[in-house]
Design a protein around this motif. Structure first.
Motif, PDB file in Angstrom:
ATOM      1  N   ILE A   2     -11.409  -1.341  -3.226  1.00  0.00           N
ATOM      2  CA  ILE A   2     -10.083  -0.928  -3.555  1.00  0.00           C
ATOM      3  C   ILE A   2      -9.436  -1.667  -2.020  1.00  0.00           C
ATOM      4  O   ILE A   2     -10.580  -1.057  -0.914  1.00  0.00           O
ATOM      5  CB  ILE A   2      -9.310  -0.120  -3.624  1.00  0.00           C
ATOM      6  CG1 ILE A   2     -10.387   0.791  -5.278  1.00  0.00           C
ATOM      7  CG2 ILE A   2      -7.972  -0.375  -3.630  1.00  0.00           C
ATOM      8  CD1 ILE A   2      -9.296   1.704  -5.633  1.00  0.00           C
ATOM      9  N   LEU A   3      -8.881  -2.753  -2.511  1.00  0.00           N
ATOM     10  CA  LEU A   3      -8.372  -3.314  -1.337  1.00  0.00           C
ATOM     11  C   LEU A   3      -6.755  -3.076  -1.439  1.00  0.00           C
ATOM     12  O   LEU A   3      -6.334  -3.521  -2.028  1.00  0.00           O
ATOM     13  CB  LEU A   3      -8.899  -5.102  -1.334  1.00  0.00           C
ATOM     14  CG  LEU A   3      -7.744  -6.026  -0.300  1.00  0.00           C
ATOM     15  CD1 LEU A   3      -8.799  -6.174   1.329  1.00  0.00           C
ATOM     16  CD2 LEU A   3      -8.717  -7.213  -0.015  1.00  0.00           C
ATOM     17  N   GLY A   4      -6.528  -2.334  -0.078  1.00  0.00           N
ATOM     18  CA  GLY A   4      -5.183  -2.259   0.344  1.00  0.00           C
ATOM     19  C   GLY A   4      -4.456  -4.026   1.288  1.00  0.00           C
ATOM     20  O   GLY A   4      -4.687  -3.392   2.248  1.00  0.00           O
ATOM     21  N   LEU A   5      -3.123  -4.508   1.379  1.00  0.00           N
ATOM     22  CA  LEU A   5      -2.886  -5.740   1.886  1.00  0.00           C
ATOM     23  C   LEU A   5      -1.915  -5.403   2.071  1.00  0.00           C
ATOM     24  O   LEU A   5      -0.821  -5.114   0.705  1.00  0.00           O
ATOM     25  CB  LEU A   5      -3.236  -7.417   0.623  1.00  0.00           C
ATOM     26  CG  LEU A   5      -4.485  -7.995   1.314  1.00  0.00           C
ATOM     27  CD1 LEU A   5      -3.970  -8.777   0.008  1.00  0.00           C
ATOM     28  CD2 LEU A   5      -4.521  -8.576   2.387  1.00  0.00           C
ATOM     29  N   ASP A   6      -1.514  -5.519   3.439  1.00  0.00           N
ATOM     30  CA  ASP A   6      -0.254  -5.714   3.463  1.00  0.00           C
ATOM     31  C   ASP A   6       0.201  -6.813   4.109  1.00  0.00           C
ATOM     32  O   ASP A   6      -0.182  -7.810   4.963  1.00  0.00           O
ATOM     33  CB  ASP A   6       0.280  -4.825   4.616  1.00  0.00           C
ATOM     34  CG  ASP A   6       1.170  -4.728   5.091  1.00  0.00           C
ATOM     35  OD1 ASP A   6       2.428  -5.479   4.761  1.00  0.00           O
ATOM     36  OD2 ASP A   6       2.080  -4.127   6.107  1.00  0.00           O
ATOM     37  N   VAL A   7       1.779  -7.957   3.510  1.00  0.00           N
ATOM     38  CA  VAL A   7       1.188  -9.415   3.559  1.00  0.00           C
ATOM     39  C   VAL A   7       3.369  -9.352   4.769  1.00  0.00           C
ATOM     40  O   VAL A   7       4.243  -9.601   4.082  1.00  0.00           O
ATOM     41  CB  VAL A   7       1.508 -10.296   3.103  1.00  0.00           C
ATOM     42  CG1 VAL A   7       1.888 -11.101   3.580  1.00  0.00           C
ATOM     43  CG2 VAL A   7      -0.288 -10.076   2.185  1.00  0.00           C
ATOM     44  N   THR A  62       0.981  -5.922  -0.502  1.00  0.00           N
ATOM     45  CA  THR A  62       2.833  -4.946  -0.076  1.00  0.00           C
ATOM     46  C   THR A  62       3.038  -5.940   0.591  1.00  0.00           C
ATOM     47  O   THR A  62       2.487  -6.863   1.253  1.00  0.00           O
ATOM     48  CB  THR A  62       2.689  -3.489  -0.067  1.00  0.00           C
ATOM     49  OG1 THR A  62       3.935  -3.262   0.257  1.00  0.00           O
ATOM     50  CG2 THR A  62       1.739  -3.749   1.411  1.00  0.00           C
ATOM     51  N   GLY A  63       4.156  -5.981   1.170  1.00  0.00           N
ATOM     52  CA  GLY A  63       4.944  -5.883   1.858  1.00  0.00           C
ATOM     53  C   GLY A  63       5.833  -7.766   2.033  1.00  0.00           C
ATOM     54  O   GLY A  63       6.079  -7.912   0.814  1.00  0.00           O
ATOM     55  N   SER A  64       6.578  -8.097   2.843  1.00  0.00           N
ATOM     56  CA  SER A  64       7.496  -9.428   2.444  1.00  0.00           C
ATOM     57  C   SER A  64       6.653 -10.444   2.102  1.00  0.00           C
ATOM     58  O   SER A  64       7.792 -10.879   1.561  1.00  0.00           O
ATOM     59  CB  SER A  64       8.215  -9.677   3.993  1.00  0.00           C
ATOM     60  OG  SER A  64       7.812 -10.039   4.881  1.00  0.00           O
ATOM     61  N   GLY A  65       6.259 -10.594   2.594  1.00  0.00           N
ATOM     62  CA  GLY A  65       5.300 -11.666   2.050  1.00  0.00           C
ATOM     63  C   GLY A  65       4.235 -11.434   0.762  1.00  0.00           C
ATOM     64  O   GLY A  65       3.536 -12.707   0.259  1.00  0.00           O
ATOM     65  N   ALA A  66       3.996 -10.547  -0.419  1.00  0.00           N
ATOM     66  CA  ALA A  66       3.732 -10.473  -0.846  1.00  0.00           C
ATOM     67  C   ALA A  66       3.474 -10.925  -2.901  1.00  0.00           C
ATOM     68  O   ALA A  66       2.581 -11.070  -3.274  1.00  0.00           O
ATOM     69  CB  ALA A  66       3.800  -8.593  -1.310  1.00  0.00           C
ATOM     70  N   GLY A  67       4.619 -11.514  -2.872  1.00  0.00           N
ATOM     71  CA  GLY A  67       5.273 -12.213  -4.217  1.00  0.00           C
ATOM     72  C   GLY A  67       4.248 -12.691  -4.569  1.00  0.00           C
ATOM     73  O   GLY A  67       3.451 -12.968  -5.445  1.00  0.00           O
ATOM     74  N   ILE A  68       4.252 -14.027  -4.000  1.00  0.00           N
ATOM     75  CA  ILE A  68       3.378 -15.313  -4.323  1.00  0.00           C
ATOM     76  C   ILE A  68       2.153 -15.437  -4.471  1.00  0.00           C
ATOM     77  O   ILE A  68       1.438 -15.378  -5.598  1.00  0.00           O
ATOM     78  CB  ILE A  68       3.371 -16.567  -3.622  1.00  0.00           C
ATOM     79  CG1 ILE A  68       5.210 -16.999  -4.154  1.00  0.00           C
ATOM     80  CG2 ILE A  68       3.093 -17.461  -4.617  1.00  0.00           C
ATOM     81  CD1 ILE A  68       5.657 -18.094  -3.725  1.00  0.00           C
TER      82      ILE A  68
END
Length: 722
Positions: A2-7, A62-68
């Motif tokens: 599992i990769l948890g990404l925070d952009v 997650t994070g402010s840039g996660a959407g696209i």
């Protein structure tokens, strides 16, 4: 896996965990506005080094840039606060309060209750960058403090000063005031740490009391030693004041935790969320769509949403360069003065970000200039400038000294200036000296903007923007530095952009938020810098200057100030002004960065021509200056309820009378300068000094009676008998 990404707004983080929940890999890197590119780089590395596989492994983001980005990867989106709270509850079930400070936002989380009845209460600050990591770093850059030194600077034991904690722009103005007052940079940084913690405890907590245990997350809380000290100091005091019960056998300092993985809690929360959800959620789809977006998709999208760059055709850009490059870069091609220097007039401009000095001959010829980035202390800046001048002129005679800028009030008596000049007057004098037919002078400096409107060589109106930083050089430079772009490369990087986003004119805080939004859409640093240059004239003329009818101003415009050494800014200014006045003549001052100093020198020369005297104390006196500053309870002004916390700057100078009667005694041979006062009364220490001043004024009245006032009094006191 599992990769948890925070952009995030300034960095990207990831945590990779295996089937048993162990951390296989983690990383934290700045993305410099290239969020999609950074995530793609992460994924290429993870697939190659750890066998992260599409169709098998999962991604939660997650994070402010996660959407696209998340949509293209097939990732499951987790709201940022939920992600952080999930990680905290799993790793620290005893924690009752969390403060996470990021690059451009802050959040606090309160945990209430136990077990299944445990609830979360969240408060966020996301619109203003005041009190965030970017705000602290920006202030440190302005003070010339490198990141490695900033991380080790402390809080405890330093004198603290008032710095606005609610708004980043007002905080910047407060820092400028402290610099002007000669406050040591260590005290300014400690005061910034104080402001950040105050912002959290007084504003973001909404009246709730943080109870132990407390968890501090995010880069600033992890990296800044002084910020941790400020948290521990205030929380310990708060618990004592509010009688908060503490766990037995624990010291208050032990109840405040800064974990090793403080940067990764949002990414960890994503991974922990994935563990509790069905395995078909967030299955990784591979990098193909993201790679397409980086290479093609975002460019297509930008063409639809944005506007063309700063130039339409190469021919147009070449013609602009032909006309304006010699003006903007005149200082590069200027040959040094080689004749013998016998007499000079010195003009100094102690600005918010730089200090400049210029030496003129009696014939008003510019002999040479000296320039330095502000060291955060006007007295030290003055020592440096006059040391350099002495080296250049040797035993030449100094006819006079003019001074302007933020530091003039502090330094005028220390240096012995003949003409302390208001900035607008200094810049007008410099502009009219080279362009007597100018209709308007526009000076864009480090922190403020000045628009000076002229008629027949006289100032008839001026507009000044001294609070908001959206239309000046410091804001543009600050954004570029966050992107890792050196100051001298801004123009060429901006010209390289074939398209640019549309940014909102106005408040620097909202403009900063707008930049973050454009980053999410894929706009890169070069394109954002081009847009900032393009919007700068609108902020200068419309937002700061409040000018609506440009034709009433005239047609000849002079561009001054160090910001106009940026060719892209000049291009935007020329295009904007010609869109309002097609036949406008726009000229860059040949000494744009030193214009204020030249104006001060010209006025000092006028003074010498009238009096033949100078108050200049001499190079040796300035070089050997001894000084100390004091800000304490004894320096607080008590004349009104505001009680300004003034700073006493005491300088050892020949002829100083001292102040043995003061609460902060001063021996003979020393002079006191009082700064940080908000009204003239603040220049007076106590009743003794006020009494002495009144006695001096009465003596002046006795020696030079006001005859008109005497006649007026006698006329109305005459009694007429009937």
């Amino acid at each position: 896996m599992i990769l948890g990404l925070d952009v995030g707004s300034t960095t990207c983080k990831y945590v990779l965990i295996d089937e048993e929940g162990r951390i296989v890999d983690k990383n934290y890197e700045r993305h410099n506005t290239k969020q999609a590119e950074k995530v793609l780089e992460f994924l290429e590395r993870l697939e190659k080094e750890h066998g992260f596989t599409p169709g098998r492994d999962r991604v939660y983001i997650t994070g402010s840039g996660a959407g696209i980005i998340g949509e293209m990867l097939g990732a499951r989106f987790v709201q940022e606060v939920v992600a952080v709270a999930t990680a905290v509850e799993k790793l620290h079930p005893e924690v009752r309060f969390v403060s996470e400070i990021g690059g451009e936002d802050m959040k606090t989380i309160f945990f209430h209750g136990e077990g299944d009845r445990k609830t979360r209460q969240v408060f966020m600050q996301s619109a203003c960058a005041g009190g965030t990591g970017a705000f602290i770093e920006k202030s440190a850059r302005k003070l010339g403090i490198p990141p490695e030194k900033l991380s080790q600077m402390g809080y405890l034991g330093y004198q603290l000063h008032k710095v606005s904690s609610k708004c980043g722009i007002f905080a910047e103005a407060d820092v400028n005031t402290l610099v002007k007052a000669g406050v040591p940079v260590e005290e300014i940084i400690a005061s910034l740490f104080e402001a950040v913690v105050y912002q959290n405890l007084a504003i973001l907590t909404k009246g709730n009391t943080p109870r132990p245990y407390v968890l501090l997350l995010g880069g600033p809380n992890l990296f800044f030693k002084g910020l941790q000290e400020a948290w521990r100091h205030h929380l310990t005091r708060l618990w004592e004041e509010r009688n908060v019960p503490l766990p037995e056998g624990k010291e208050p300092q032990e109840l405040i935790i800064v974990p090793e993985n403080a940067l990764y809690y949002a990414a960890l929360g994503c991974a922990f969320t994935a563990q509790s959800e069905p395995e078909e959620n967030g299955v990784y789809k591979g990098m193909d769509r993201l790679r397409w977006w980086v290479e093609e998709g975002q460019h297509q999208q930008k063409e639809k949403e944005g506007r063309k760059g700063l130039w339409k055709t190469k021919e147009e850009l070449e013609e602009f360069r032909r006309v304006y490059e010699p003006q903007v870069f005149a200082y590069r091609n200027r040959k040094p003065y080689t004749g013998k220097i016998e007499e000079v007039v010195i003009g100094c401009d102690f600005g918010s970000t730089t200090a400049k000095a210029v030496c003129l001959s009696k014939n008003k010829e510019v002999l040479f200039s000296v320039y330095t980035l502000s060291k955060g202390n006007p007295i030290e800046d003055a020592k440096f400038l006059f040391r350099e001048i002495k080296e250049r002129i040797g035993d030449a005679k100094v006819l006079g000294v003019g001074i302007t800028g933020y530091g003039k009030d502090l330094l005028k008596d220390i240096i012995g200036a003949d003409a302390p000049i208001v900035e607008t007057v200094a810049h007008a004098a410099a502009g009219l000296h080279f362009f007597p037919d100018a209709d308007c002078i526009c000076d864009v400096g480090g922190v403020d903007v000045k628009i000076i409107i002229l008629r027949n060589g006289a100032v008839v109106d001026f507009r000044l923007n001294s609070q908001c930083s959206s239309g000046n050089g410091a804001f543009l430079q600050g954004v570029a530095e966050r992107f890792g772009i050196p100051l001298e490369e801004i123009a060429e990087r901006a010209f390289s952009a074939r398209a640019m986003p549309t940014l909102t004119m106005g408040c620097g805080v909202f403009l900063q938020s707008d930049i973050v939004n454009q980053q999410r859409k894929g706009w890169n640093a070069d394109e954002i810098l081009a847009a900032l240059c393009w919007v700068l004239p609108q902020n200068v003329w419309i937002y700061a200057g409040n000018i609506t009818n440009f034709k009433e101003i005239g047609r000849k415009f002079i561009l001054q100030g160090g910001t106009h050494r940026n060719l892209a800014v000049v291009k935007a200014q020329v295009d904007f002004l010609k869109s309002k006045i097609p036949d406008a003549e726009v000229v860059v001052h040949p000494y744009s960065g030193e214009a204020g100093a030249i104006g001060a020198a010209l006025i000092a020369l006028e003074n010498w021509e009238k009096t033949g005297r100078t108050r200049f104390r001499g190079f040796e006196t300035i070089e050997t200056l001894e000084y100390k500053s004091t800000t304490s309870e004894d320096t607080v002004c008590r004349w009104c309820p505001i009680e300004c916390r003034r700073t006493f700057i005491d300088v050892k100078l020949p002829g100083g009378k001292g102040r043995p009667w003061s609460k902060v005694p001063l021996p003979e041979g020393w002079v006191r300068i009082i700064v940080n006062n908000s009204c003239p009364k603040g220049l007076v220490e106590d009743k003794n000094e006020l009494k002495a001043i009144k006695e001096e004024m009465e003596e002046v009245r006795r020696r030079f009676p006001n005859v008109a006032q005497f006649v007026h009094k006698e006329a109305f006191n005459t009694r007429v008998e009937v």
